[in-house]
Write a protein that holds these residues in place. Sequence first.
Motif, PDB file in Angstrom:
ATOM      1  N   UNK A   1      -0.981  11.089   3.734  1.00  0.00           N
ATOM      2  CA  UNK A   1      -2.128  10.670   2.942  1.00  0.00           C
ATOM      3  C   UNK A   1      -2.799   9.421   3.499  1.00  0.00           C
ATOM      4  N   UNK A   2      -2.011   8.473   3.973  1.00  0.00           N
ATOM      5  CA  UNK A   2      -2.601   7.275   4.559  1.00  0.00           C
ATOM      6  C   UNK A   2      -3.372   7.615   5.835  1.00  0.00           C
ATOM      7  N   UNK A   3      -2.881   8.578   6.591  1.00  0.00           N
ATOM      8  CA  UNK A   3      -3.650   9.075   7.736  1.00  0.00           C
ATOM      9  C   UNK A   3      -4.969   9.686   7.258  1.00  0.00           C
ATOM     10  N   UNK A   4      -4.895  10.465   6.209  1.00  0.00           N
ATOM     11  CA  UNK A   4      -6.070  11.184   5.696  1.00  0.00           C
ATOM     12  C   UNK A   4      -7.156  10.213   5.246  1.00  0.00           C
TER      13      UNK A   4
ATOM     14  N   UNK B   1      -3.432   4.164   7.664  1.00  0.00           N
ATOM     15  CA  UNK B   1      -2.049   4.180   8.142  1.00  0.00           C
ATOM     16  C   UNK B   1      -1.599   2.782   8.592  1.00  0.00           C
ATOM     17  N   UNK B   2      -2.549   2.020   9.165  1.00  0.00           N
ATOM     18  CA  UNK B   2      -2.188   0.693   9.668  1.00  0.00           C
ATOM     19  C   UNK B   2      -2.090  -0.350   8.563  1.00  0.00           C
ATOM     20  N   UNK B   3      -2.403   0.023   7.326  1.00  0.00           N
ATOM     21  CA  UNK B   3      -2.346  -0.918   6.198  1.00  0.00           C
ATOM     22  C   UNK B   3      -1.141  -0.655   5.289  1.00  0.00           C
ATOM     23  N   UNK B   4      -0.207   0.182   5.722  1.00  0.00           N
ATOM     24  CA  UNK B   4       0.901   0.611   4.862  1.00  0.00           C
ATOM     25  C   UNK B   4       1.706  -0.557   4.308  1.00  0.00           C
TER      26      UNK B   4
ATOM     27  N   UNK C   1       0.839  -1.203   0.000  1.00  0.00           N
ATOM     28  CA  UNK C   1       0.000   0.000   0.000  1.00  0.00           C
ATOM     29  C   UNK C   1       0.872   1.251   0.000  1.00  0.00           C
ATOM     30  N   UNK C   2       1.902   1.252   0.842  1.00  0.00           N
ATOM     31  CA  UNK C   2       2.795   2.415   0.918  1.00  0.00           C
ATOM     32  C   UNK C   2       3.397   2.708  -0.450  1.00  0.00           C
TER      33      UNK C   2
END
Length: 343
Positions: free
Chosen positions: A124-127, A131-134, A99-100
């Motif tokens: 962006x992952x926070x948005x 974030x936990x799927x990076x 994902x990252x």
Amino acid sequence: MITFENVTKIYQGGEQEVTALDNVNLQIEQGDIYGVIGFSGAGKSSLIRCVNLLERLTHGKVTVNNQDLLQLSPKELREAKRNIGMIFQHFNLLDSKTVFTNVAMPLILMKKPKEEVKNRVDELLDFVGLRDKADNYPDQLSGGQKQRVGIARALATQPSVLLCDEATSALDPQTTNAILNLLKKINQEYNITILIITHEMGVIREICDKVAVLEQGRIVESGSVFDVFARPKTAVARNFVRSVMHDDIPESVYQLIRAQEETNQIYRIVFFGESTGDPLLSQIAKRFHVEVNVLFGSITELQEIPFGNLIIQFKGEVKEINRVIMYINQQNVTIKEVLEDVG
């Protein structure tokens, strides 16, 4: 801002030509969430893909932020395209990348420093709430999560325009609502202009400020979502509105009305804003010698404005019914006859 000027797109199929877009003129203002709706084959995908030159138009001009992309040098075009993000119906993620890395890919291709890439991707992952799927891979994600990754990737280069190509049609209703709410958040917090193409009027009602109806490559109707829902002018727009308003009178009800001997007429009454709370039918019953039968009724909200839709049967003398219609026309509502003299 996105502007289509006399845009025509013709595909060559052997000896035959297929006109996907036919002299389209459309203007999408900065900050709009603009929807283009049409049935399959109407030209929606061709329209949106002409914005970032995934399709080359045959005639006319498309400008994005006052730039005609066809007139730019290769270097200028690369820079301009970074200002246009795109999310797809089937996500278009790289299955072999995390994902990252999927979100980071546009920045990696731009050769941005690793620290800058990490900071932007983390933001962006926070948005988008992932974030936990990076470190996960796309096949470990649900459809809604995949689309969130696609949205984060589209935002990586900080675009001012976001193109959505049937972005929710592969998702279930609950996930669709979550994605639409995320797009609203993007529009509000980043002031990004969003162009959505869809065949689902529910998507238009939920998120869009303005809408254009595309039929056989032509814009047949456009305006604010409220105006198109309240006063559709074309058959195709009326069909789309009915698909979410569910305001058709069942044939069984028509049969019952036809079996009655009294003179009666059926009208559609549309209420806007504050008028949705007015006791109009109660006032009619007190003032006039007619019977009022509500065959269908609904109240919804369009762009935070209450919108009521009633289908009413009036029973009584024609002269008295005409007085009722004159009275209603003086109120802040719209009335239109649905079926004449079905008695």
